[in-house]
Write a protein that holds these residues in place. Structure first.
Motif, short mmCIF file in Angstrom:
data_model
loop_
_atom_site.label_atom_id
_atom_site.label_comp_id
_atom_site.label_asym_id
_atom_site.label_seq_id
_atom_site.Cartn_x
_atom_site.Cartn_y
_atom_site.Cartn_z
N CYS A 104 0.82 -1.21 0.00
CA CYS A 104 0.00 0.00 0.00
C CYS A 104 0.86 1.26 0.00
N ARG A 105 1.99 1.23 0.67
CA ARG A 105 2.89 2.39 0.67
C ARG A 105 3.40 2.68 -0.74
N ARG A 106 3.74 1.64 -1.45
CA ARG A 106 4.23 1.84 -2.82
C ARG A 106 3.10 2.31 -3.73
N LEU A 107 1.91 1.75 -3.54
CA LEU A 107 0.76 2.18 -4.32
C LEU A 107 0.45 3.65 -4.05
N ARG A 108 0.57 4.06 -2.81
CA ARG A 108 0.33 5.46 -2.46
C ARG A 108 1.26 6.39 -3.22
N GLN A 109 2.53 6.01 -3.33
CA GLN A 109 3.49 6.85 -4.04
C GLN A 109 3.15 6.97 -5.52
N VAL A 110 2.67 5.86 -6.09
CA VAL A 110 2.29 5.87 -7.50
C VAL A 110 1.12 6.82 -7.74
N ILE A 111 0.05 6.67 -6.96
CA ILE A 111 -1.14 7.50 -7.16
C ILE A 111 -0.85 8.96 -6.87
N LYS A 112 -0.07 9.21 -5.82
CA LYS A 112 0.26 10.60 -5.48
C LYS A 112 1.03 11.26 -6.61
N GLY A 113 1.97 10.54 -7.24
CA GLY A 113 2.72 11.12 -8.34
C GLY A 113 1.83 11.47 -9.52
N ILE A 114 0.83 10.62 -9.79
CA ILE A 114 -0.08 10.89 -10.90
C ILE A 114 -0.95 12.11 -10.60
N LEU A 115 -1.49 12.18 -9.39
CA LEU A 115 -2.34 13.30 -9.05
C LEU A 115 -1.56 14.61 -9.04
N ARG A 162 17.23 -1.93 -10.87
CA ARG A 162 16.08 -1.21 -10.34
C ARG A 162 16.50 0.16 -9.86
N ILE A 163 15.53 1.07 -9.81
CA ILE A 163 15.78 2.40 -9.27
C ILE A 163 15.96 2.26 -7.77
N PRO A 164 16.96 2.96 -7.17
CA PRO A 164 17.23 2.80 -5.73
C PRO A 164 16.05 3.21 -4.88
N THR A 165 15.95 2.57 -3.72
CA THR A 165 14.89 2.86 -2.77
C THR A 165 15.49 3.26 -1.44
N ASP A 166 14.63 3.86 -0.58
CA ASP A 166 15.10 4.23 0.76
C ASP A 166 14.94 3.05 1.70
N GLY A 167 15.14 3.28 2.98
CA GLY A 167 15.09 2.20 3.96
C GLY A 167 13.74 1.55 4.08
N ASN A 168 12.67 2.28 3.70
CA ASN A 168 11.31 1.74 3.78
C ASN A 168 10.86 1.09 2.49
N GLY A 169 11.74 1.04 1.49
CA GLY A 169 11.38 0.43 0.22
C GLY A 169 10.73 1.39 -0.76
N ASP A 170 10.65 2.72 -0.39
CA ASP A 170 10.05 3.69 -1.30
C ASP A 170 11.07 4.12 -2.34
N LEU A 171 10.61 4.39 -3.55
CA LEU A 171 11.49 4.80 -4.63
C LEU A 171 12.04 6.19 -4.38
N LEU A 172 13.32 6.38 -4.64
CA LEU A 172 13.97 7.68 -4.45
C LEU A 172 13.75 8.54 -5.69
N LEU A 173 12.48 8.94 -5.91
CA LEU A 173 12.11 9.73 -7.08
C LEU A 173 11.14 10.82 -6.65
N SER A 174 11.28 11.98 -7.25
CA SER A 174 10.25 13.00 -7.10
C SER A 174 9.11 12.66 -8.04
N SER A 175 7.97 13.33 -7.87
CA SER A 175 6.84 13.04 -8.75
C SER A 175 7.16 13.35 -10.20
N THR A 176 7.94 14.42 -10.46
CA THR A 176 8.28 14.75 -11.84
C THR A 176 9.28 13.76 -12.41
N GLN A 177 10.21 13.32 -11.58
CA GLN A 177 11.17 12.31 -12.05
C GLN A 177 10.47 11.00 -12.38
N MET A 178 9.49 10.63 -11.54
CA MET A 178 8.76 9.39 -11.77
C MET A 178 8.05 9.42 -13.12
#
Length: 664
Positions: free
Chosen positions: A583-594, A618-634
């Motif tokens: 769900c954390r990863r899904l949240r990052q995806v939807i937030k970037g789109i919005l 793969r693109i590097p992630t932080d300690g929680n497994g979230d992608l180290l990307l801004s919404s524009t980079q994503m």
């Protein structure tokens, strides 16, 4: 559910509500067949040596010619060893001393096994804990267990465990349970369920099932629940308490390894898999072993080809519920993980359970017979009630649709036309129309006002509706993937699925007993529909590449609002929920789109993109497994506003692919 309609899973096209049962191989019996004399034969009327006295005798099946010892079984009369004939097909070899090793008597049980049993019983929840969490059974829709049966078993077990847990008492009880496991389960009288697995017939299989139920009950509680402050919990929280129960249940299953496989071991295996999945989430790599074990044991005891019962009894209905539920569960998991099904209609058959409540099934012969006679001609209850069996029956009708979807989606070199898919959709419409009015979905608030339903009724009705919408969604995806149609209808179905999912979250205060299932609802129904909404929203963004030849018409405002609310739903999932990481990863995806859509701008082509890890690609992630990307980079990966969905592996695995070319 008159005598149960039969389903042989061989469903042809062109089914109508009137002939649905016939097309599915159902045999509907009228009121004249509901004879009050249709009762089980008491054990006293059956010879003690008869193999039919075994409660869970493996059925005689009609395809034994491939079995390794088939020639000997088919020619048993030709072979004679001394004075003992070879066993007949379907007859347990335990009745033949020429083929059976001597089993140890209860008095010669291994000391280590008895000691492990003592340790297991010592960890059994106290009566105070049981009384706190046992109401969980009233909101746990599972055709594999009976709340009435479980409560009866607990009362008989507690009488042994609660008065005294001294070493002597536990040793004696452990030895007795081990001895019970050395003998087959027997049927005793018309109300035999009282003694199937409890009281003097208590077995490790049932102890293990109780542990799994306690585990699910702990997991369904809130973090602040007073039960976790009890001294006997040892400071455990909802998740660690459930994990502790899982370990105990696993040890009970280990205690059954040396006994003959039976239905209760199958139920225990299934419950362990269910508990495992809610604890670790829906990652296929973590639960695939549980699914394989369940399917193997399910077929080994013959539940995939149950013989047609001569009379309708609580036992036959319980087994029908297990058989049909396992078959449907296999299809649902196959769809979820995009894997071929383990159970196939060519080799399996099941009977739908009658639409009866738990109290009607297990309150004595008179109540059972009256309830059976009150059912309509198709096996549905006429009281406008929604039982666990109601939900199970509704899914049974959808099983052939799921099979068609899997065959067309996963089959190798399968050719089909748009008309073939339209025929399946037509059958789906007919199935939905054949459902009783009281289980058809409208709106939760309106439904409650009209029906006065409680939380379980709301949850089950919405679940049936979501299953139907999921079928429509997958069929529309098939049409789009083969170029048979535009994305318009698919988007509309996705919006309906999202609305149904959000309705559960918006009514979460009324569904407090089902909150533990919400992360699973997000994964099964929310993610696919959110994926379609996200893609269409991005495509409609001004300046987005790849304008469609057939534009899709929808309200951007409504889609943005739905995704925003869904983002709040995803944010609401607790860290102790099994799918929290997904769900954390899904949240990052939807937030970037919005962020991209609401800004109404596309990121510049020169925006730098972090390099992928050369070892993992793969693109590097932080300690929680979230992608180290801004919404524009994503949104700029590969230089396209939509192609990023194909490159970001937000689950860190192949569980879900948002590739535009295969999304539909």
């Amino acid at each position: 559910m008159s005598r149960p309609p039969r389903s042989t899973l061989a469903v042809s096209d062109g089914v109508t509500p009137q002939n649905l049962d016939q097309e599915q191989g159902h045999q509907v019996l009228g009121p004249s067949s509901r004879s009050s004399s249709s009762v089980q034969t008491p054990l006293s009327d059956i010879p003690a040596s008869s193999p039919r006295s075994s409660l869970f005798k493996k059925p005689v099946i009609g395809y034994v010619t491939t079995q390794f010892n088939a020639v000997f079984l088919e020619n048993k009369e030709r072979f004679c060893f001394g004075s003992v004939l070879s066993p007949t097909v379907g007859e347990s070899v335990e009745n033949d001393t020429a083929f059976v090793h001597n089993k140890p008597s209860p008095s010669s049980n291994n000391d280590n096994k008895t000691q492990l049993g003592i340790d297991i019983l010592r960890r059994f929840p106290t009566l105070r804990t049981q009384q706190t969490i046992i109401n969980f059974l009233d909101h746990y829709p599972d055709p594999w267990i009976s709340p009435k049966m479980i409560r009866h078993c607990l009362s008989s077990t507690c009488s042994e465990l609660q008065h005294s847990r001294t070493a002597g008492t536990l040793t004696m009880l452990s030895s007795e349970i081990c001895a019970n496991g050395e003998t087959p389960i027997h049927l005793e009288g018309a109300d035999a369920w009282y003694n199937w697995f409890s009281g003097s017939k208590l077995r490790w299989e049932m102890i293990g099932i109780l542990f799994t139920i306690f585990g699910m009950a702990f997991y369904s509680r809130q973090e602040w629940d007073p039960v976790f402050s009890l001294p006997e919990q040892g400071g455990r929280n909802r998740k660690t308490a459930a994990m502790f129960m899982r370990v105990c249940a696993s040890e009970c299953l280990q205690m059954c390894r040396e006994t003959d496989l039976n239905d209760m071991i199958v139920v225990l295996t299934k419950n362990l898999g269910r508990l495992e999945s809610v604890l670790v989430g829906d990652d296929i790599d973590k639960i695939t072993t549980c699914t394989g074990s369940l399917t193997s044991s399910f077929m080994a005891v013959g539940l995939h080809r149950l013989p047609k019962p001569t009379t309708v009894t609580p036992l036959s209905e319980w087994r029908n519920g297990i058989s049909s539920s396992a078959y449907c569960l296999d299809k649902l998991e196959s769809i979820f993980y995009a894997r071929p099904p383990y159970l196939n209609r060519l080799y399996c058959t099941y009977q739908m359970p009658l639409d009866l409540g738990d109290d009607e099934l297990y309150s004595g012969h008179a109540v059972f017979e009256a309830a059976v006679k009150s059912l309509d001609a198709n096996g549905w209850n006429t009281k406008n009630k929604i039982y666990t069996n109601t939900w199970s029956r509704a899914r049974c009708y959808l099983a052939p649709i799921w099979e068609d979807i899997l065959e067309k989606s996963l089959g190798v070199d399968i050719k089909f036309s748009c008309s073939d898919i339209d025929k399946v959709i037509e059958r789906l419409d007919q199935i939905e129309e054949s459902y009783p009015r009281h289980i058809r979905y409208s709106n939760i608030s309106e439904w409650c006002e009209q029906q006065g339903g409680g939380s379980s009724e709301i949850y089950l009705t919405t679940g049936i509706h979501l299953d139907i919408l999921q079928c429509r969604f997958l069929l529309e995806r098939l049409k789009v993937s083969r170029g048979f149609a535009s994305e318009q209808k698919l988007l509309e179905v996705a919006q309906q699925m999202m609305a149904a999912v959000l309705s559960l979250w918006l009514n979460r205060d009324r569904l407090v007993n089902h909150l533990a299932s919400f992360d699973w609802l997000i994964m099964r129904y929310g993610v696919p529909s959110a994926g379609v909404l996200c893609v269409e929203l991005l495509k409609s963004t001004k300046g987005a590449p790849g304008t469609q030849a057939q534009p899709v018409h929808f309200s951007r405002s409504e889609v943005v609002q739905s995704l925003t609310m869904f983002l709040g739903f995803v944010d609401w999932i607790r860290p102790s929920d099994g799918n929290y990481g997904l769900c954390r990863r899904l949240r990052q995806v939807i937030k970037g789109i919005l962020d991209c859509v609401l800004d109404s701008t596309l990121p510049p082509q020169s925006d730098p993109i972090p390099e992928t890890d050369p070892q993992t690609n793969r693109i590097p992630t932080d300690g929680n497994g979230d992608l180290l990307l801004s919404s524009t980079q994503m949104l700029m990966i590969d230089g396209h506003a939509t192609d990023w969905l194909n490159t970001i592996d937000w689950t860190q695995g192949d569980w879900l692919d948002f590739n535009i070319s295969t999304l539909y």
